[in-house]
Design a protein around this motif. Structure first.
Motif, mmCIF file in Angstrom:
data_model
loop_
_atom_site.group_PDB
_atom_site.id
_atom_site.type_symbol
_atom_site.label_atom_id
_atom_site.label_comp_id
_atom_site.label_asym_id
_atom_site.label_seq_id
_atom_site.Cartn_x
_atom_site.Cartn_y
_atom_site.Cartn_z
ATOM 1 N N ASN A 39 0.836 -1.191 0.000
ATOM 2 C CA ASN A 39 0.000 0.000 0.000
ATOM 3 C C ASN A 39 0.877 1.250 0.000
ATOM 4 O OD1 ASN A 39 -2.536 -1.479 0.381
ATOM 5 N ND2 ASN A 39 -1.736 -1.917 2.428
ATOM 6 N N HIS A 40 0.455 2.242 -0.763
ATOM 7 C CA HIS A 40 1.171 3.515 -0.806
ATOM 8 C C HIS A 40 0.222 4.630 -0.376
ATOM 9 C CE1 HIS A 40 4.544 1.648 -2.878
ATOM 10 N NE2 HIS A 40 3.678 1.061 -3.670
ATOM 11 N N THR A 41 0.715 5.495 0.491
ATOM 12 C CA THR A 41 -0.072 6.632 0.939
ATOM 13 C C THR A 41 0.598 7.921 0.482
ATOM 14 O OG1 THR A 41 -0.803 5.429 2.910
ATOM 15 C CG2 THR A 41 -1.042 7.830 2.929
ATOM 16 N N LEU A 42 -0.068 8.634 -0.419
ATOM 17 C CA LEU A 42 0.437 9.930 -0.879
ATOM 18 C C LEU A 42 0.013 10.974 0.139
ATOM 19 C CD1 LEU A 42 1.816 11.661 -3.048
ATOM 20 C CD2 LEU A 42 -0.408 11.821 -4.206
ATOM 21 N N THR A 43 0.994 11.632 0.762
ATOM 22 C CA THR A 43 0.684 12.611 1.804
ATOM 23 C C THR A 43 0.779 14.049 1.326
ATOM 24 O OG1 THR A 43 2.982 12.673 2.591
ATOM 25 C CG2 THR A 43 1.514 11.022 3.573
ATOM 26 N N GLY A 44 1.598 14.302 0.281
ATOM 27 C CA GLY A 44 1.738 15.669 -0.178
ATOM 28 C C GLY A 44 2.402 15.785 -1.527
ATOM 29 N N VAL A 45 2.113 16.893 -2.218
ATOM 30 C CA VAL A 45 2.728 17.208 -3.511
ATOM 31 C C VAL A 45 3.185 18.657 -3.467
ATOM 32 C CG1 VAL A 45 2.371 17.435 -5.984
ATOM 33 C CG2 VAL A 45 1.273 15.555 -4.748
ATOM 34 N N ALA A 46 4.408 18.903 -3.938
ATOM 35 C CA ALA A 46 4.970 20.252 -3.860
ATOM 36 C C ALA A 46 5.267 20.824 -5.233
ATOM 37 C CB ALA A 46 6.250 20.242 -3.022
ATOM 38 N N THR A 53 -0.304 26.359 -7.712
ATOM 39 C CA THR A 53 0.025 25.336 -8.707
ATOM 40 C C THR A 53 -0.142 23.944 -8.112
ATOM 41 O OG1 THR A 53 1.607 26.807 -9.801
ATOM 42 C CG2 THR A 53 1.840 24.443 -10.214
ATOM 43 N N ALA A 54 0.302 23.758 -6.883
ATOM 44 C CA ALA A 54 0.148 22.465 -6.213
ATOM 45 C C ALA A 54 -1.329 22.156 -5.970
ATOM 46 C CB ALA A 54 0.914 22.465 -4.903
ATOM 47 N N CYS A 55 -2.113 23.174 -5.605
ATOM 48 C CA CYS A 55 -3.552 22.982 -5.386
ATOM 49 C C CYS A 55 -4.242 22.571 -6.684
ATOM 50 C CB CYS A 55 -4.184 24.264 -4.850
ATOM 51 S SG CYS A 55 -3.718 24.677 -3.152
ATOM 52 N N ALA A 56 -3.873 23.225 -7.789
ATOM 53 C CA ALA A 56 -4.464 22.902 -9.082
ATOM 54 C C ALA A 56 -4.121 21.463 -9.494
ATOM 55 C CB ALA A 56 -3.977 23.882 -10.134
ATOM 56 N N PHE A 57 -2.903 21.041 -9.171
ATOM 57 C CA PHE A 57 -2.476 19.669 -9.480
ATOM 58 C C PHE A 57 -3.340 18.662 -8.722
ATOM 59 C CE2 PHE A 57 0.044 15.903 -8.470
ATOM 60 C CZ PHE A 57 0.573 15.552 -9.709
ATOM 61 N N LEU A 58 -3.567 18.900 -7.440
ATOM 62 C CA LEU A 58 -4.367 17.974 -6.639
ATOM 63 C C LEU A 58 -5.822 17.960 -7.100
ATOM 64 C CD1 LEU A 58 -3.010 18.446 -2.996
ATOM 65 C CD2 LEU A 58 -2.305 16.833 -4.762
ATOM 66 N N ASP A 59 -6.315 19.104 -7.525
ATOM 67 C CA ASP A 59 -7.672 19.150 -8.084
ATOM 68 C C ASP A 59 -7.753 18.323 -9.366
ATOM 69 O OD1 ASP A 59 -8.596 20.764 -6.052
ATOM 70 O OD2 ASP A 59 -8.357 22.635 -7.179
ATOM 71 N N LYS A 60 -6.725 18.428 -10.197
ATOM 72 C CA LYS A 60 -6.718 17.724 -11.477
ATOM 73 C C LYS A 60 -6.747 16.217 -11.294
ATOM 74 C CE LYS A 60 -4.148 17.375 -15.829
ATOM 75 N NZ LYS A 60 -2.931 17.815 -16.578
ATOM 76 N N ILE A 61 -5.999 15.713 -10.314
ATOM 77 C CA ILE A 61 -5.944 14.261 -10.108
ATOM 78 C C ILE A 61 -7.020 13.781 -9.128
ATOM 79 C CG2 ILE A 61 -3.461 14.206 -10.603
ATOM 80 C CD1 ILE A 61 -2.988 13.811 -7.590
ATOM 81 N N PRO A 64 -7.547 12.769 -2.662
ATOM 82 C CA PRO A 64 -8.336 12.836 -1.420
ATOM 83 C C PRO A 64 -7.862 13.988 -0.528
ATOM 84 C CG PRO A 64 -6.856 10.933 -1.424
ATOM 85 C CD PRO A 64 -6.814 11.502 -2.799
ATOM 86 N N LYS A 65 -8.675 14.346 0.437
ATOM 87 C CA LYS A 65 -8.418 15.539 1.254
ATOM 88 C C LYS A 65 -7.159 15.420 2.110
ATOM 89 C CE LYS A 65 -13.213 17.108 1.479
ATOM 90 N NZ LYS A 65 -14.365 17.430 2.371
ATOM 91 N N HIS A 66 -6.706 14.190 2.392
ATOM 92 C CA HIS A 66 -5.523 14.067 3.252
ATOM 93 C C HIS A 66 -4.228 14.420 2.515
ATOM 94 C CE1 HIS A 66 -5.347 9.961 1.376
ATOM 95 N NE2 HIS A 66 -4.051 10.229 1.398
ATOM 96 N N VAL A 67 -4.272 14.524 1.174
ATOM 97 C CA VAL A 67 -3.077 14.896 0.405
ATOM 98 C C VAL A 67 -2.929 16.412 0.451
ATOM 99 C CG1 VAL A 67 -1.843 14.717 -1.774
ATOM 100 C CG2 VAL A 67 -3.473 12.915 -1.105
ATOM 101 N N ILE A 68 -1.795 16.882 0.955
ATOM 102 C CA ILE A 68 -1.614 18.314 1.207
ATOM 103 C C ILE A 68 -0.759 18.957 0.115
ATOM 104 C CG2 ILE A 68 -0.704 20.008 2.859
ATOM 105 C CD1 ILE A 68 -1.168 17.915 5.052
ATOM 106 N N PRO A 69 -1.181 20.124 -0.408
ATOM 107 C CA PRO A 69 -0.354 20.846 -1.381
ATOM 108 C C PRO A 69 0.681 21.716 -0.675
ATOM 109 C CG PRO A 69 -2.442 21.987 -1.088
ATOM 110 C CD PRO A 69 -2.494 20.777 -0.200
ATOM 111 N N TYR A 70 1.859 21.836 -1.305
ATOM 112 C CA TYR A 70 2.920 22.675 -0.745
ATOM 113 C C TYR A 70 3.459 23.608 -1.820
ATOM 114 C CZ TYR A 70 2.852 19.350 3.126
ATOM 115 O OH TYR A 70 2.456 18.564 4.181
ATOM 116 N N GLY A 71 3.774 24.820 -1.410
ATOM 117 C CA GLY A 71 4.247 25.822 -2.358
ATOM 118 C C GLY A 71 5.747 25.868 -2.496
ATOM 119 N N SER A 72 6.444 24.927 -1.851
ATOM 120 C CA SER A 72 7.894 24.829 -1.992
ATOM 121 C C SER A 72 8.317 23.409 -1.669
ATOM 122 C CB SER A 72 8.623 25.806 -1.064
ATOM 123 O OG SER A 72 8.471 25.408 0.286
ATOM 124 N N TYR A 73 9.465 23.007 -2.203
ATOM 125 C CA TYR A 73 9.975 21.670 -1.920
ATOM 126 C C TYR A 73 10.398 21.544 -0.466
ATOM 127 C CZ TYR A 73 10.105 21.050 -7.016
ATOM 128 O OH TYR A 73 9.765 20.952 -8.336
#
Length: 378
Positions: A39-46, A53-61, A64-73
């Motif tokens: 099992n893999h749990t995606l927790t965040g995308v930066a 930009t990160a928020c738009a990416f999460l909307d596109k895919i 789920p709500k537990h995946v958090i967007p980040y504005g920097s690496y």
């Protein structure tokens, strides 16, 4: 070992970048996989540019709500995720992967692992010193057809010659938008690092397990795009010694943005020729459709017979990047720092060959992109 014969385990992930391959990887992590014990749990995308930009990416895919967007690496790397997938352009792999290692993360790096061999060596040495896992994300190694290829390799006898080609068949001026990473020198673009690495991947696999993957000799030819300076078409001729040094293996490695590997829909992209027949791989070298084993007796005019045909069947309808994530999870949970299937020595050998080819043909990405200094703002 069969990848399905594994105990159940879970790994938490963060993704650096919001580009095309990051999207494919994220979707594979989020896709339900009843057939897999991992099992893999995606927790965040930066995003490196902005939180929006990160928020738009999460909307596109539709994450789920537990995946958090980040504005920097750096913001993502300060979170508790265990592993990070570096999906940035080639030019930034070294700096981004080093940043992740410094943050104490295990790292999967989209191929090529770095721009050059010196960077690759520095990266794996850092991982070893920090007791962290790092692997080049050459996903074909972990697809079902990758396992099948290694299993049938011995059926063609002593390997004498390998052909491997990866050509897109694109009109470079018309099909690539301005700034696309494939045609941008400042992003280490071009056919060799992006396409040729897949051809080299099949060649090194065809050699079987070895102590040393260094070729006896390397010769190459390269055509560069006049407008952008990236390599359009590259052809490499390699000579490898065998374990007993009683024969040589020749390999022809090709990559091209402009030429097509499979113009008629039935031309193999890889051929491994031995004294008992050959293995043929069909489809794209990075995501093949099938392979077949042709049994043939030596002799002029002898016609072989197809003895085995294997489809690249992927359970659970994933794209295929989930399999390399599985390997990271298996290695991390067992305490291994590198994968036996995609080892550091193979990544380093690949980079050394590509370094030599670039040197022979004057392909240089600039002082900053080629540097091993860290940290370095690009």
């Amino acid at each position: 070992m069969n990848p399905q014969d594994q105990p159940s385990l879970t790994l938490t992930w963060g993704i650096l970048s919001t580009g095309r391959i990051a999207e494919k990887f994220a979707l594979d992590l989020l896709h339900p996989r009843p057939c897999s014990p991992i099992n893999h749990t995606l927790t965040g995308v930066a995003s490196s540019t902005s939180l929006s930009t990160a928020c738009a990416f999460l909307d596109k895919i539709q994450a789920p709500k537990h995946v958090i967007p980040y504005g920097s690496y750096s913001a993502l790397l300060s979170t508790p995720c265990e592993a990070v997938y570096v999906a940035t352009p080639h030019s930034h792999h070294y700096q981004n992967a080093m940043m992740a290692l410094e943050a104490g993360k295990h790292v999967l790096i989209e191929k090529p692992i770095t721009v050059n061999a010196e960077q690759c060596n520095a990266l794996v040495n850092t991982a070893a010193a920090k007791r962290l896992f790092v692997m080049e994300g050459l996903w074909t190694r972990f697809q079902p057809i990758g396992y099948a290829f290694r299993e049938v390799l011995g059926e063609v006898g002593k390997v004498n010659r390998v052909w491997a080609d990866n050509g897109m068949g694109m009109e470079v001026e018309r099909h690539f938008p301005t700034g696309d990473r494939l045609v941008t020198l400042d992003l280490a673009g071009g056919g060799l690092l992006d396409l040729g690495i897949y051809s080299l991947n099949w060649v090194l696999q065809a050699l079987g397990p070895r102590r040393d993957y260094a070729p006896r000799s390397v010769a190459s030819a390269m055509t560069k795009n006049r407008s952008t300076g990236v390599d359009e078409t590259t052809t490499i001729l390699l000579r490898f010694s065998t374990e007993k040094d009683d024969q040589e293996i020749h390999a022809i490695v090709a990559s091209s943005l402009r030429c097509a590997t499979d113009a008629d829909g039935s031309t193999p992209c890889v051929r491994v020729q031995g004294d008992k027949g050959e293995i043929q791989v069909f489809g794209w070298p990075w995501r093949p459709l099938r392979l077949r084993v042709v049994a043939r007796e030596q002799g002029f005019g002898s016609t072989g017979m197809v003895g085995k045909e294997i489809l690249n069947h992927m359970p659970d309808q994933v794209y295929g990047l989930a399999y390399e994530a599985d390997e990271v999870a298996r290695c991390v949970r067992s305490g291994r720092l590198e994968s036996e299937i995609m080892s550091w020595k193979e990544s380093l050998a690949t980079m050394k060959i590509m370094d030599q080819v670039r040197k022979e043909n004057g392909l240089w990405f600039g002082e900053e992109l080629e540097s091993v200094l860290y940290p370095l703002a690009l």
